[in-house]
Design a protein around this motif. Structure first.
Motif, PDB file in Angstrom:
ATOM      1  N   ASN A 383       0.743  -1.157   0.069  1.00 50.41           N
ATOM      2  CA  ASN A 383      -0.181  -0.001   0.140  1.00 50.41           C
ATOM      3  C   ASN A 383       0.722   1.430  -0.043  1.00 50.41           C
ATOM      4  O   ASN A 383       0.537   2.374  -0.607  1.00 50.41           O
ATOM      5  CB  ASN A 383      -0.961   0.123   1.289  1.00 50.41           C
ATOM      6  CG  ASN A 383      -2.105  -0.887   1.214  1.00 50.41           C
ATOM      7  OD1 ASN A 383      -2.588  -1.382  -0.006  1.00 50.41           O
ATOM      8  ND2 ASN A 383      -2.636  -1.299   2.174  1.00 50.41           N
ATOM      9  N   GLU A 387       0.713   4.109  -2.609  1.00 51.69           N
ATOM     10  CA  GLU A 387       0.326   5.428  -2.588  1.00 51.69           C
ATOM     11  C   GLU A 387       1.445   6.480  -2.917  1.00 51.69           C
ATOM     12  O   GLU A 387       1.183   7.487  -3.276  1.00 51.69           O
ATOM     13  CB  GLU A 387       0.113   5.609  -0.802  1.00 51.69           C
ATOM     14  CG  GLU A 387      -0.230   6.921  -0.328  1.00 51.69           C
ATOM     15  CD  GLU A 387      -1.576   7.424  -0.781  1.00 51.69           C
ATOM     16  OE1 GLU A 387      -1.830   8.708  -0.791  1.00 51.69           O
ATOM     17  OE2 GLU A 387      -2.169   6.604  -1.067  1.00 51.69           O
ATOM     18  N   ARG A 390       0.805   7.207  -6.278  1.00 53.31           N
ATOM     19  CA  ARG A 390      -0.202   7.966  -6.662  1.00 53.31           C
ATOM     20  C   ARG A 390       0.326   9.392  -6.537  1.00 53.31           C
ATOM     21  O   ARG A 390       0.133  10.361  -7.072  1.00 53.31           O
ATOM     22  CB  ARG A 390      -1.516   7.777  -5.793  1.00 53.31           C
ATOM     23  CG  ARG A 390      -2.607   8.387  -6.037  1.00 53.31           C
ATOM     24  CD  ARG A 390      -3.808   8.144  -4.835  1.00 53.31           C
ATOM     25  NE  ARG A 390      -3.252   8.716  -3.751  1.00 53.31           N
ATOM     26  CZ  ARG A 390      -3.253   9.894  -3.009  1.00 53.31           C
ATOM     27  NH1 ARG A 390      -3.741  10.848  -4.008  1.00 53.31           N
ATOM     28  NH2 ARG A 390      -2.763  10.275  -2.041  1.00 53.31           N
ATOM     29  N   GLU A 391       0.848   9.555  -5.308  1.00 51.83           N
ATOM     30  CA  GLU A 391       1.499  11.204  -4.734  1.00 51.83           C
ATOM     31  C   GLU A 391       2.140  11.564  -5.994  1.00 51.83           C
ATOM     32  O   GLU A 391       1.989  12.566  -6.338  1.00 51.83           O
ATOM     33  CB  GLU A 391       2.216  11.000  -3.568  1.00 51.83           C
ATOM     34  CG  GLU A 391       1.485  10.405  -2.306  1.00 51.83           C
ATOM     35  CD  GLU A 391       2.094  10.501  -1.150  1.00 51.83           C
ATOM     36  OE1 GLU A 391       3.587  10.482  -1.108  1.00 51.83           O
ATOM     37  OE2 GLU A 391       1.379  10.208   0.079  1.00 51.83           O
TER      38      GLU A 391
END
Length: 531
Positions: A383, A387, A390-391
């Motif tokens: 995860n 993440e 995505r950032e």
């Protein structure tokens, strides 16, 4: 007996070196993360070699060419409390590793001594005899549980991985600190630029208000123009206290980030002319491909080290299924002050086996607990990587949008300035009412403010992109600063442990942009800091 004992010790040592229960850790990288990239990131990044003159991700803030910002970064590295705490946690993890390393040696090493007073009384008819005698003794006991199943080796492996995780967490704290400080610094500069625009427009609108007031008093215009000019002027004027407050709040935040109470910031005056300047940098300079940078992000590496530490705990738990083999030995001596009493010297040596044969349920479920924790950390790691991706993609997308708006908003504020000039000319010549002047003034203020805000968004997105890719982990400051070190050494004998922990952190700080060995270390963590 001595040759037999030596042979037994050698045989057990060989078995100890060969047998290690529990799983060997393997990184759990998802297939996509090995070659991940995105069109947005490719559009706003520039990859350079290590020899290039451009700053790389270690100290990405140098790309702005702002000495004020650089000085603030140096002050934050030296004085920020969170970074100091993170450094002390590395030191704590190193001490925990030292505790684990003690398992390689005899666990029981006891020296004991005793002295007793003994009173005796004898009666032989009419000749009573009595007296006080001393009894004393000393002994030395050794108990060494052999690492037959790798229990202590796995514990060292776990502590070693935790030590590396603490270092990665410190680097993650540096990444966060540098991003926060740069973001706060440019929030300050944006507020200064917006304040300048607000004051200039307020001054412009004040002159219009004063003109309409004179015209109203002389009867050349109606009250509507006066009230509208006053409303617009006061509305712009009301934005100034809020912007001034933003400037002060940003200064307070910078003070705290640099480890000081709110107060003067001499670093802001090192390079004059930067007040209200919001730079535009269109590309992030990278020293590696985004996929590698993503997996080397300090928080991603910390998550992987935590997985390695937990994987070793499964082996520690599984070792309880098997008998514990120990070598026990003792040397004792006793004597008495009583005349004629003998002195005794005893030697005891031999193996001991302990086996919890009826505790299978507890051990089994403890292994299950450790395995479930490993799986949780595995999912948390995956995860974290997702993440992070995505950032980075979000930041790149936002930067592209801000760059596209840059030219549009610049043209818009130029057109608004020209519109105001034309509106004033037409109004003075009597070809339009005052409303068009007010509309032009309002449009100019709005477009100028939007232009600066968009520049601020572009800078913020660039900072977020560097942060998402793990940039900014470098600092020239030691793990523990000199003042803290002196204070701790006054309380406790630290020996060389502080220096050893700092040296273990040094390769990551002075090596490549992101230390390549960091990703591979979890596969064999015991080879790192355990020396």
């Amino acid at each position: 007996m001595r040759p037999i004992t030596m042979a037994m010790l050698l045989g057990m040592s060989c078995l100890s070196a060969c047998m290690r229960v529990g799983p060997d850790f393997k990184p759990q990288h998802e297939a996509w993360s090995e070659h991940w990239t995105s069109a947005s990131i490719e559009q706003v990044t520039q990859q350079v070699t290590q020899q290039a003159a451009e700053p790389d991700v270690r100290q990405w803030w140098l790309i702005f060419g702002d000495r004020n910002l650089e000085s603030l970064m140096d002050a934050a590295d030296a004085n920020n409390g969170d970074i100091k705490i993170a450094g002390l946690r590395v030191l704590e993890a190193r001490a925990q590793l030292g505790i684990a390393l003690a398992g390689r040696y005899p666990q029981v090493q006891q020296v004991n001594g005793d002295v007793f007073a003994s009173a005796r009384k004898r009666s032989d008819g009419f000749n009573p005899r009595s007296g006080v005698y001393a009894q004393y003794g000393a002994g030395f006991s050794v108990g060494w549980e052999l690492d037959f199943w790798g229990r202590f080796a796995r514990a060292i492996e776990s502590a070693d991985a935790n030590f590396f995780a603490a270092q990665a967490n410190r680097e993650a704290a540096l990444v966060l600190l540098h991003a926060q400080l740069a973001d706060t610094y440019f929030t300050l500069r944006t507020a200064e630029a917006r304040l300048r625009i607000a004051r200039e427009n307020a001054q412009l609108q004040k002159r219009s208000y004063e003109i309409t007031e004179k015209l109203f008093k002389s009867g050349e215009t109606d009250e509507l123009d006066l009230q509208q000019a006053k409303t617009q002027y006061l509305g712009t004027l009301s934005s100034i206290p809020d912007l001034e407050s933003q400037i002060e709040l940003s200064r307070h935040a910078l003070s705290v980030l640099t480890g000081r109470p709110p107060g003067p910031l001499p670093e802001l005056d090192e390079q004059p002319g930067k007040e209200g300047v919001v730079p535009l940098v269109s590309r992030a300079v990278l020293s590696d491909v985004p996929a590698d940078l993503l997996l080397r992000r300090p928080d991603v590496r910390a998550a992987e080290y935590q997985m390695a530490a937990q994987s070793a705990q499964i082996g520690v738990a599984e070792a309880d299924f098997y008998p514990s083999v120990s070598l026990l030995g003792s040397l004792s001596w006793s004597a008495s002050s009583l005349t004629g009493s003998p002195n005794t010297l005893g030697v005891l040596i031999g193996p001991s086996v302990t086996w919890n044969v009826f505790d299978h349920g507890r051990i089994t479920n403890n292994v299950r607990v450790q395995d479930a924790r490993l799986q949780q950390l595995t999912l948390a790691y995956q995860n974290t990587v997702r993440e992070a991706a995505r950032e980075a993609d979000d930041a790149a997308t936002s930067l592209i949008a801000a760059l596209r708006r840059e030219t549009i908003l610049n043209d818009a504020q130029t057109a608004a300035r020209r519109s105001l000039t034309l509106a004033n000319t037409i109004y003075r010549e009597g070809y339009s009412d005052f409303q068009r002047v007010l509309d032009a003034q309002r449009a100019l203020f709005t477009q100028q403010d939007a232009y600066i805000v968009n520049r601020s968004n572009a800078v913020g997105s660039l900072i977020a992109l560097y942060k998402a890719l793990g940039g900014g982990w470098y600092t020239a400051q030691p793990l523990v600063d000199a003042a803290t070190r002196a204070q701790m050494q006054q309380r406790t004998d630290w020996g060389d442990l502080i220096d050893d922990a700092s040296a273990a952190s040094a390769p990551a700080a002075v090596g490549p942009a992101v230390a390549p060995a960091a990703t591979a270390a979890p596969t064999a963590p015991a080879q790192g800091a355990s020396r």
